[in-house]
Write a protein that holds these residues in place. Structure first.
Motif, PDB file in Angstrom:
ATOM      1  N   ALA A  12       0.919  -1.099  -0.148  1.00  0.00           N
ATOM      2  CA  ALA A  12       0.024  -0.148   0.019  1.00  0.00           C
ATOM      3  C   ALA A  12       1.002   1.175   0.043  1.00  0.00           C
ATOM      4  O   ALA A  12       1.894   1.359   0.791  1.00  0.00           O
ATOM      5  CB  ALA A  12      -0.855  -0.092   1.343  1.00  0.00           C
ATOM      6  N   LEU A  13       0.681   2.126  -0.732  1.00  0.00           N
ATOM      7  CA  LEU A  13       1.323   3.293  -1.086  1.00  0.00           C
ATOM      8  C   LEU A  13       0.351   4.830  -0.361  1.00  0.00           C
ATOM      9  O   LEU A  13      -0.549   4.765  -0.910  1.00  0.00           O
ATOM     10  CB  LEU A  13       1.692   3.671  -2.468  1.00  0.00           C
ATOM     11  CG  LEU A  13       2.536   4.923  -2.691  1.00  0.00           C
ATOM     12  CD1 LEU A  13       3.683   4.888  -2.002  1.00  0.00           C
ATOM     13  CD2 LEU A  13       2.649   4.840  -4.304  1.00  0.00           C
ATOM     14  N   LEU A  14       1.048   5.310   0.553  1.00  0.00           N
ATOM     15  CA  LEU A  14       0.477   6.335   1.070  1.00  0.00           C
ATOM     16  C   LEU A  14       1.063   7.784   0.609  1.00  0.00           C
ATOM     17  O   LEU A  14       2.053   8.083   1.018  1.00  0.00           O
ATOM     18  CB  LEU A  14       0.439   6.510   2.722  1.00  0.00           C
ATOM     19  CG  LEU A  14       0.198   5.288   3.570  1.00  0.00           C
ATOM     20  CD1 LEU A  14       0.273   5.688   4.929  1.00  0.00           C
ATOM     21  CD2 LEU A  14      -1.442   5.052   3.040  1.00  0.00           C
ATOM     22  N   GLY A  15       0.480   8.376  -0.308  1.00  0.00           N
ATOM     23  CA  GLY A  15       1.029   9.772  -1.276  1.00  0.00           C
ATOM     24  C   GLY A  15       1.206   9.245  -2.545  1.00  0.00           C
ATOM     25  O   GLY A  15       1.793   8.212  -2.861  1.00  0.00           O
ATOM     26  N   PRO A  41       6.365 -11.811  -5.751  1.00  0.00           N
ATOM     27  CA  PRO A  41       5.750 -10.764  -6.396  1.00  0.00           C
ATOM     28  C   PRO A  41       5.240  -9.867  -5.488  1.00  0.00           C
ATOM     29  O   PRO A  41       4.915 -10.110  -4.377  1.00  0.00           O
ATOM     30  CB  PRO A  41       4.900 -11.262  -7.731  1.00  0.00           C
ATOM     31  CG  PRO A  41       4.404 -12.396  -6.936  1.00  0.00           C
ATOM     32  CD  PRO A  41       5.481 -13.236  -5.984  1.00  0.00           C
ATOM     33  N   PHE A  42       5.212  -8.632  -6.037  1.00  0.00           N
ATOM     34  CA  PHE A  42       4.399  -7.377  -5.485  1.00  0.00           C
ATOM     35  C   PHE A  42       3.171  -7.475  -5.955  1.00  0.00           C
ATOM     36  O   PHE A  42       2.775  -7.486  -7.179  1.00  0.00           O
ATOM     37  CB  PHE A  42       5.047  -6.145  -5.549  1.00  0.00           C
ATOM     38  CG  PHE A  42       6.336  -5.861  -4.647  1.00  0.00           C
ATOM     39  CD1 PHE A  42       6.413  -6.002  -3.217  1.00  0.00           C
ATOM     40  CD2 PHE A  42       7.701  -5.744  -5.324  1.00  0.00           C
ATOM     41  CE1 PHE A  42       7.427  -5.909  -2.444  1.00  0.00           C
ATOM     42  CE2 PHE A  42       8.839  -5.616  -4.532  1.00  0.00           C
ATOM     43  CZ  PHE A  42       8.456  -5.652  -3.001  1.00  0.00           C
ATOM     44  N   GLU A  43       2.449  -7.030  -5.270  1.00  0.00           N
ATOM     45  CA  GLU A  43       0.790  -6.435  -5.605  1.00  0.00           C
ATOM     46  C   GLU A  43       0.484  -5.179  -5.012  1.00  0.00           C
ATOM     47  O   GLU A  43       0.315  -5.060  -3.781  1.00  0.00           O
ATOM     48  CB  GLU A  43      -0.262  -7.490  -5.285  1.00  0.00           C
ATOM     49  CG  GLU A  43      -1.509  -7.148  -5.782  1.00  0.00           C
ATOM     50  CD  GLU A  43      -2.715  -8.179  -5.075  1.00  0.00           C
ATOM     51  OE1 GLU A  43      -3.970  -7.808  -5.433  1.00  0.00           O
ATOM     52  OE2 GLU A  43      -2.334  -8.930  -4.536  1.00  0.00           O
ATOM     53  N   LEU A  44       0.481  -4.027  -5.765  1.00  0.00           N
ATOM     54  CA  LEU A  44       0.237  -2.768  -5.575  1.00  0.00           C
ATOM     55  C   LEU A  44      -1.433  -2.832  -5.164  1.00  0.00           C
ATOM     56  O   LEU A  44      -2.087  -2.837  -5.920  1.00  0.00           O
ATOM     57  CB  LEU A  44       0.613  -1.696  -6.359  1.00  0.00           C
ATOM     58  CG  LEU A  44       0.389  -0.163  -6.092  1.00  0.00           C
ATOM     59  CD1 LEU A  44       1.172  -0.022  -4.762  1.00  0.00           C
ATOM     60  CD2 LEU A  44       0.820   0.619  -7.025  1.00  0.00           C
ATOM     61  N   VAL A  45      -1.678  -2.790  -3.948  1.00  0.00           N
ATOM     62  CA  VAL A  45      -3.147  -2.848  -3.600  1.00  0.00           C
ATOM     63  C   VAL A  45      -3.986  -1.385  -3.566  1.00  0.00           C
ATOM     64  O   VAL A  45      -5.223  -1.679  -3.344  1.00  0.00           O
ATOM     65  CB  VAL A  45      -3.319  -3.724  -2.207  1.00  0.00           C
ATOM     66  CG1 VAL A  45      -3.005  -5.055  -2.540  1.00  0.00           C
ATOM     67  CG2 VAL A  45      -2.726  -3.036  -1.184  1.00  0.00           C
ATOM     68  N   GLY A  46      -3.158  -0.324  -3.393  1.00  0.00           N
ATOM     69  CA  GLY A  46      -4.084   0.939  -3.194  1.00  0.00           C
ATOM     70  C   GLY A  46      -2.871   1.894  -3.094  1.00  0.00           C
ATOM     71  O   GLY A  46      -1.792   1.977  -2.556  1.00  0.00           O
ATOM     72  N   ILE A  47      -3.321   3.230  -3.482  1.00  0.00           N
ATOM     73  CA  ILE A  47      -2.505   4.351  -3.320  1.00  0.00           C
ATOM     74  C   ILE A  47      -3.497   5.507  -2.786  1.00  0.00           C
ATOM     75  O   ILE A  47      -4.536   5.777  -3.245  1.00  0.00           O
ATOM     76  CB  ILE A  47      -2.088   4.898  -4.672  1.00  0.00           C
ATOM     77  CG1 ILE A  47      -1.114   3.891  -5.327  1.00  0.00           C
ATOM     78  CG2 ILE A  47      -1.346   6.213  -4.400  1.00  0.00           C
ATOM     79  CD1 ILE A  47      -0.730   4.364  -6.632  1.00  0.00           C
ATOM     80  N   ALA A  48      -3.025   5.839  -1.410  1.00  0.00           N
ATOM     81  CA  ALA A  48      -4.036   6.901  -0.664  1.00  0.00           C
ATOM     82  C   ALA A  48      -3.719   8.125  -1.228  1.00  0.00           C
ATOM     83  O   ALA A  48      -2.285   8.495  -1.253  1.00  0.00           O
ATOM     84  CB  ALA A  48      -3.809   6.688   0.761  1.00  0.00           C
ATOM     85  N   THR A  67      -7.275   5.876  -3.688  1.00  0.00           N
ATOM     86  CA  THR A  67      -8.581   5.922  -2.828  1.00  0.00           C
ATOM     87  C   THR A  67      -8.168   7.051  -1.773  1.00  0.00           C
ATOM     88  O   THR A  67      -6.889   7.407  -1.672  1.00  0.00           O
ATOM     89  CB  THR A  67      -8.429   4.554  -2.045  1.00  0.00           C
ATOM     90  OG1 THR A  67      -9.611   4.759  -1.087  1.00  0.00           O
ATOM     91  CG2 THR A  67      -7.129   4.198  -1.382  1.00  0.00           C
ATOM     92  N   THR A  68      -9.135   7.513  -1.214  1.00  0.00           N
ATOM     93  CA  THR A  68      -9.076   8.497  -0.187  1.00  0.00           C
ATOM     94  C   THR A  68      -9.285   8.075   1.564  1.00  0.00           C
ATOM     95  O   THR A  68      -8.919   8.589   2.208  1.00  0.00           O
ATOM     96  CB  THR A  68     -10.035   9.603  -0.437  1.00  0.00           C
ATOM     97  OG1 THR A  68     -11.366   9.170  -0.172  1.00  0.00           O
ATOM     98  CG2 THR A  68      -9.963  10.320  -1.372  1.00  0.00           C
ATOM     99  N   GLU A  82       5.134   4.881   3.181  1.00  0.00           N
ATOM    100  CA  GLU A  82       4.413   6.257   3.682  1.00  0.00           C
ATOM    101  C   GLU A  82       5.357   7.278   3.078  1.00  0.00           C
ATOM    102  O   GLU A  82       6.520   7.545   3.570  1.00  0.00           O
ATOM    103  CB  GLU A  82       4.331   6.378   5.097  1.00  0.00           C
ATOM    104  CG  GLU A  82       3.810   7.711   5.548  1.00  0.00           C
ATOM    105  CD  GLU A  82       4.955   8.833   5.938  1.00  0.00           C
ATOM    106  OE1 GLU A  82       4.679   9.830   5.448  1.00  0.00           O
ATOM    107  OE2 GLU A  82       5.753   8.358   6.611  1.00  0.00           O
ATOM    108  N   VAL A  83       4.781   8.220   2.190  1.00  0.00           N
ATOM    109  CA  VAL A  83       5.456   9.497   1.428  1.00  0.00           C
ATOM    110  C   VAL A  83       4.644  10.619   1.784  1.00  0.00           C
ATOM    111  O   VAL A  83       4.856  11.632   0.843  1.00  0.00           O
ATOM    112  CB  VAL A  83       5.930   9.128   0.342  1.00  0.00           C
ATOM    113  CG1 VAL A  83       7.156   8.097   0.229  1.00  0.00           C
ATOM    114  CG2 VAL A  83       4.823   8.769  -0.709  1.00  0.00           C
TER     115      VAL A  83
END
Length: 443
Positions: A12-15, A41-48, A67-68, A82-83
């Protein structure tokens, strides 16, 4: 904690600003290599993100991933990157992520310097990793060498240029002779400085990084409130020229030192502009680059140099951490947690040992130098060099009112004694003005 080599690791990517966009892009572009290096493998499940609907066509991911709802996102990830920065709600999000079993990779220097122990305690409690290589010097690998490569050594000093904006400004003042304000405007026009550059030019950014470096290097909890901080807003073209006269250059330095005292070891952590010889490795660091100089008992002197900011350089450091924590999840085990066993006292600035370069506008008459020297002696401060040159005449224009400039460089002394000396010099009737005061490092 381990995972099957065939099960994807949920990230999960925050930012999704400059750095977040680079992280997302590199995760996608390098997905095959990253999977081979990790064993899964990686799975990118969301970007906040804060707002949906913005044009993010430069980020090569399915738009439905944005997503918000950051709180829900962190609860379904194995690794949270987290960025977004800031203290809240970031702290709560990271604590929630760790409580859900996710390892955390952060670039948040402010939060780590403000409340790192809380995050470390949570990572220990939940058996997950907390990594933050990108929080201090962008692409430059400095935290992992201090924490791991030098774990068997005794680090005595870490001194660095850890803010690219201020280094750019000071470098251009040195190379062009321009003043502070106009050089900041150039930095802003080139994207090196924010519209509000306060965090950089007042030293807040560098102070947070110094706290992190000192904590790791000396196995002691150091928070940002214990770091003496001065920015570069008072640095003038005359200061730059004075440094050049003595073969030096002005840099904003983060200085972390282990101090030996009769009553036991302590730590000194400070951020301020200082003159440093051009021959010193840090003296040649130009433009917006960063560098960190480390001294250790066995390893000796080490230099780490590179780009300290920017999307791709910072993303490089973040992905290095992501790979490390992912390997732990695949193979089992955890990385190093907080090491604060030394618990050394952190000294106030007045106890720090430093040197001063002092420029005085004095009356040009007999006895002035003797009075100045006596003032230094009264405060137990030893003078290394004194230079005198004619100054401008006084307001009356007659010879008796003529002035001279005295430039004094001291030997090392407690900063409190040096500060008291400067105050006493300003009270002398033969001293018309204390023109400038700057610390000297690197010799």
């Amino acid at each position: 904690m381990s995972a099957s080599s065939s099960a994807p690791l949920r990230v999960a990517l925050l930012g999704c600003g400059v750095v977040g966009s680079s992280v997302a892009r590199l995760l996608v572009e390098h997905s095959g290599d990253l999977a081979a290096r990790i064993g899964a493998p990686f799975e990118l499940v969301g970007i906040a993100v804060r707002r949906l609907g913005r044009d993010r066509s430069d980020v090569p991911v399915d738009p439905s991933l944005f997503t918000t709802d950051a709180a829900a996102l962190v609860s379904r990830a194995d690794i949270v990157v987290e960025v977004i920065g800031g203290i809240e709600p970031t702290r709560d999000l990271l604590l929630s992520a760790m409580a859900s079993g996710a390892s955390v990779v952060s670039a948040n220097k402010a939060l780590l310097a403000e409340d790192g122990p809380t995050l470390y305690a949570a990572s220990d409690r939940h058996g997950v990793d907390l990594y933050y290589e990108a929080a201090v010097a962008g692409a430059i690998p400095i935290l992992r060498p201090i924490r791991d490569s030098l774990a068997g050594d005794r680090i005595t000093k870490v001194i660095g240029i850890v803010n690219g904006t201020t280094n750019f400004v000071l470098d251009k003042m040195d190379s062009t002779g321009a003043g502070f304000a106009e050089t900041v405007e150039v930095a802003q026009s080139l994207g090196y400085a924010e519209a509000d550059p306060t965090a950089d030019v007042e030293g807040f950014d560098a102070a947070a990084k110094a706290a992190i470096l000192a904590s790791l290097a000396f196995h002691t909890r150091v928070d940002i409130h214990q770091v003496h901080r001065e920015g570069i807003t008072e640095v003038t073209a005359a200061d730059i020229a004075a440094a050049d006269e003595m073969g030096a250059v002005v840099k904003l330095l983060a200085i972390c030192e282990r101090v030996s005292r009769p009553e036991g070891e302590a730590v000194s952590v400070r951020v301020h502009p200082a003159m440093i010889p051009r021959t010193h490795p840090l003296g040649s660091v130009r433009d917006a680059f960063n560098a960190v100089f480390v001294e250790a008992d066995a390893a000796g002197e080490l230099m780490f140099y590179g780009r300290g900011a920017g999307g791709d350089p910072t993303a490089s450091a973040i992905l290095g951490d992501v790979v490390e924590v992912a390997r732990h999840r695949v193979n089992g085990g955890r990385g190093a947690g907080e090491s604060a066993y030394a618990d050394l006292p952190v000294l106030p600035m007045g106890a720090a040992s430093t040197r001063y370069h002092i420029s005085l506008d004095v009356a040009d008459r007999p006895g002035v130098l003797a009075a100045v020297a006596a003032t230094f002696a009264e405060h137990d401060v030893s003078i290394e060099t004194v230079r005198q040159r004619p100054g401008a005449p006084g307001e009356s224009g007659d010879d008796e009112a003529a002035g001279a400039t005295l430039v004094v460089v001291t030997h090392r002394a407690p900063d409190a004694a040096l500060s008291a000396t400067v105050e006493a010099l300003g009270a002398l009737d033969t001293v018309r003005e204390v023109v400038s005061v700057m610390r000297v490092e690197g010799e």
